[in-house]
Design an enzyme around this catalytic site. Sequence first.
Site, PDB file in Angstrom:
ATOM      1  N   LYS A  72       0.850  -1.187   0.000  1.00  0.00           N
ATOM      2  CA  LYS A  72       0.000   0.000   0.000  1.00  0.00           C
ATOM      3  C   LYS A  72       0.889   1.240   0.000  1.00  0.00           C
ATOM      4  CE  LYS A  72      -2.018   3.197   2.626  1.00  0.00           C
ATOM      5  NZ  LYS A  72      -2.005   4.170   1.602  1.00  0.00           N
ATOM      6  N   GLU A 127       9.097   1.397  11.186  1.00  0.00           N
ATOM      7  CA  GLU A 127      10.114   2.437  10.971  1.00  0.00           C
ATOM      8  C   GLU A 127       9.401   3.771  11.106  1.00  0.00           C
ATOM      9  OE1 GLU A 127      13.203   1.937  10.610  1.00  0.00           O
ATOM     10  OE2 GLU A 127      13.306  -0.177  10.094  1.00  0.00           O
ATOM     11  N   CYS A 177      13.170  10.958   7.722  1.00  0.00           N
ATOM     12  CA  CYS A 177      12.964  10.519   9.106  1.00  0.00           C
ATOM     13  C   CYS A 177      14.201  10.762   9.959  1.00  0.00           C
ATOM     14  CB  CYS A 177      12.585   9.050   9.116  1.00  0.00           C
ATOM     15  SG  CYS A 177      13.741   8.034   8.203  1.00  0.00           S
ATOM     16  N   GLU A 182       8.275  16.052  15.838  1.00  0.00           N
ATOM     17  CA  GLU A 182       8.825  15.955  14.479  1.00  0.00           C
ATOM     18  C   GLU A 182       8.072  16.920  13.553  1.00  0.00           C
ATOM     19  OE1 GLU A 182       7.900  12.481  12.067  1.00  0.00           O
ATOM     20  OE2 GLU A 182      10.031  12.269  11.601  1.00  0.00           O
TER      21      GLU A 182
HETATM   22  P1  NAD Z   1       1.763   8.549   7.726  1.00  0.00           P
HETATM   23  O1  NAD Z   1       1.895   7.829   9.016  1.00  0.00           O
HETATM   24  O2  NAD Z   1       0.750   9.628   7.628  1.00  0.00           O
HETATM   25  O3  NAD Z   1       1.411   7.531   6.550  1.00  0.00           O
HETATM   26  C1  NAD Z   1       2.217   6.413   6.257  1.00  0.00           C
HETATM   27  C2  NAD Z   1       1.358   5.363   5.567  1.00  0.00           C
HETATM   28  O4  NAD Z   1       0.381   4.887   6.495  1.00  0.00           O
HETATM   29  C3  NAD Z   1       0.582   5.898   4.361  1.00  0.00           C
HETATM   30  O5  NAD Z   1       0.582   4.928   3.339  1.00  0.00           O
HETATM   31  C4  NAD Z   1      -0.820   6.084   4.937  1.00  0.00           C
HETATM   32  O6  NAD Z   1      -1.836   6.012   3.971  1.00  0.00           O
HETATM   33  C5  NAD Z   1      -0.899   4.915   5.899  1.00  0.00           C
HETATM   34  N1  NAD Z   1      -1.919   5.058   6.958  1.00  0.00           N
HETATM   35  C6  NAD Z   1      -2.454   6.203   7.469  1.00  0.00           C
HETATM   36  N2  NAD Z   1      -3.371   5.898   8.410  1.00  0.00           N
HETATM   37  C7  NAD Z   1      -3.421   4.555   8.515  1.00  0.00           C
HETATM   38  C8  NAD Z   1      -4.170   3.638   9.310  1.00  0.00           C
HETATM   39  N3  NAD Z   1      -5.070   4.054  10.203  1.00  0.00           N
HETATM   40  N4  NAD Z   1      -3.949   2.312   9.160  1.00  0.00           N
HETATM   41  C9  NAD Z   1      -3.032   1.864   8.276  1.00  0.00           C
HETATM   42  N5  NAD Z   1      -2.302   2.685   7.468  1.00  0.00           N
HETATM   43  C10 NAD Z   1      -2.493   4.012   7.594  1.00  0.00           C
HETATM   44  O7  NAD Z   1       3.217   9.064   7.360  1.00  0.00           O
HETATM   45  P2  NAD Z   1       3.627  10.006   6.146  1.00  0.00           P
HETATM   46  O8  NAD Z   1       3.128  11.385   6.476  1.00  0.00           O
HETATM   47  O9  NAD Z   1       3.255   9.375   4.866  1.00  0.00           O
HETATM   48  O10 NAD Z   1       5.241   9.955   6.252  1.00  0.00           O
HETATM   49  C11 NAD Z   1       5.966  10.716   7.135  1.00  0.00           C
HETATM   50  C12 NAD Z   1       6.362   9.935   8.377  1.00  0.00           C
HETATM   51  O11 NAD Z   1       7.080   8.763   7.995  1.00  0.00           O
HETATM   52  C13 NAD Z   1       7.315  10.719   9.247  1.00  0.00           C
HETATM   53  O12 NAD Z   1       6.932  10.599  10.595  1.00  0.00           O
HETATM   54  C14 NAD Z   1       8.662  10.054   9.020  1.00  0.00           C
HETATM   55  O13 NAD Z   1       9.568  10.203  10.079  1.00  0.00           O
HETATM   56  C15 NAD Z   1       8.256   8.636   8.803  1.00  0.00           C
HETATM   57  N6  NAD Z   1       9.314   7.897   8.084  1.00  0.00           N
HETATM   58  C16 NAD Z   1      10.134   7.042   8.794  1.00  0.00           C
HETATM   59  C17 NAD Z   1      11.173   6.371   8.141  1.00  0.00           C
HETATM   60  C18 NAD Z   1      12.104   5.429   8.885  1.00  0.00           C
HETATM   61  O14 NAD Z   1      12.842   4.705   8.233  1.00  0.00           O
HETATM   62  N7  NAD Z   1      12.119   5.413  10.209  1.00  0.00           N
HETATM   63  C19 NAD Z   1      11.385   6.567   6.782  1.00  0.00           C
HETATM   64  C20 NAD Z   1      10.545   7.445   6.101  1.00  0.00           C
HETATM   65  C21 NAD Z   1       9.510   8.114   6.765  1.00  0.00           C
END
Ligand code: NAD
Length: 489
Positions: free
Chosen positions: A173, A248, A282, A383
């Site tokens: 997804k 992650e 991140c 963050e």
């Molecule tokens: P997000 O949590 O909003 O979304 C991530 C994914 O989760 C998307 O595909 C979204 O559609 C899905 N999602 C949202 N609600 C959900 C639910 N209730 N159930 C299941 N899936 C759901 O994050 P974002 O805004 O897309 O990305 C930014 C975040 O990602 C930041 O916090 C960043 O630090 C983190 N990130 C971490 C790493 C790492 O390696 N640690 C790498 C990249 C990004």
Amino acid sequence: MNLNLYIKGKWHTPTNGQNREIVNPANGEVIFHTVDGNKDDVQAAIQAARSSFDQRDWPEMTSAQRSRLLMEVADRIEKQLDTLAELEMLDNGKPLHEAKIDVQDAADCFRYYASIIRKSNGKTFNPAPNLETVVVREPIGVCGLIVPWNFPLLMGVWKIAAALAAGNTIVLKPSEVTPITAVKLFEIFADTGFPAGVVNLVMGEGKIVGNELAISHDVDMVSFTGGTETVRQIMKAASGNLKKVSLELGGKSPNIIFADTDIELAVDYALYGIYYGAGQICSAASRILVEESIYDAFVDRFVARASKITVGPGNNPDTEMGPLVSEEHMQKVLDYIRIGQEEGARLACGGNRLRNTGLSAGYFVEPTAFIDVEQNMRIVQEEVFGPVVTIQKFTDETEAIELANGTRYGLAGAVFTNDGNRAWRVIKKIKAGITWINTYHENYYEAPWGGYKESGIGRSLSETGLDEFSELKQININLQPDMINWFRE
Ligand code: NAD
């Protein structure tokens, strides 16, 4: 361009899904339309992955065959590098040269995992004279892979390559904000000839598609990259069948700079640490901690160079920093800048949306730095995920470590010093999974990636990242079976 779901080896148009506009963040224009999958589509994808796994055509394929297919995917990604990079730039906003690095990394990730599955795996013990114990790794089953928008292709590939190499079947997804390169990747899978049901793609909203993957009892593992708040919902949803979760998450990583460091070098890395990817990384070094005696000189040089960064659209070769990914996300970042000022922090540079000619319709924010910050302020603790950094002062090593560890996150961290002993001492006390001495953002497939505390559970990449997608089994072999008469005859 085909922008459909991919289920059981076929392209599939969602029947009653919602239409979604995919926007170029550099100018706010709609560039593609996609249709979100609904619950039925996710169920179809899960069932495809389930029956494919249970029929064992992928897990029991020889490692040589599996490795060949993954290598072929890598070759095909590389052949389409320019197209994929261009699409990533349009969808996410990142400068083209950054997008090209991501696509090359995606190909390399498939090659890395294709090569390590040919190595020996498992352990043997001889715990008693006639007892031989063999510990083997087996695939987990159906893996739901949920990824964010900051590295749309690469974050997906980190998971897909490892999960497939370990013998699992998958449902991907992608983020609803940036799904385009995921579809292109699945075109590659379709052309490479994976058995039907091994790889499945469902685009759509997190609350629907992501939640269905987390909730389903036919999914054995969810591997998630994204925000710390989202994951609380995922963990609750995943508790129904106690599926494995690998996470992650976000960070608020410290970059500690001691006075014995060359200031020009420290400033150079500090800029790269926070403004690379417009801070939407991140592991971004979003908190700079500087020893008191060089604090003012550091801030002066940092501000002078930050103010010179060329912000612009990704297709301009002069661009050094692109836009934020969406209007909604830009608003969140601007809110944090307002909150920082309301909390009493002072802007040393930036702080505004850029409205210059040619940029006004895009989601561009100036490279921003706050000084006069306190450890308990929200801009220090939370963050922001944008081009916003706080620069704090410390008096000695003890205070530097205390400030560095003083958030709920523990993803990354760095120390800059010419004192080798101090570098080791400090880095060993930083509570983070990814650390650097006199550098930043270096990342290799050979090393595990992930965080302490609220930055995650488990690790991606490396052999550990492959193991993450497997179960461990012990097989005990009695070499001389004999009656034990535990119970009397
Ligand atoms: P997000 O949590 O909003 O979304 C991530 C994914 O989760 C998307 O595909 C979204 O559609 C899905 N999602 C949202 N609600 C959900 C639910 N209730 N159930 C299941 N899936 C759901 O994050 P974002 O805004 O897309 O990305 C930014 C975040 O990602 C930041 O916090 C960043 O630090 C983190 N990130 C971490 C790493 C790492 O390696 N640690 C790498 C990249 C990004």
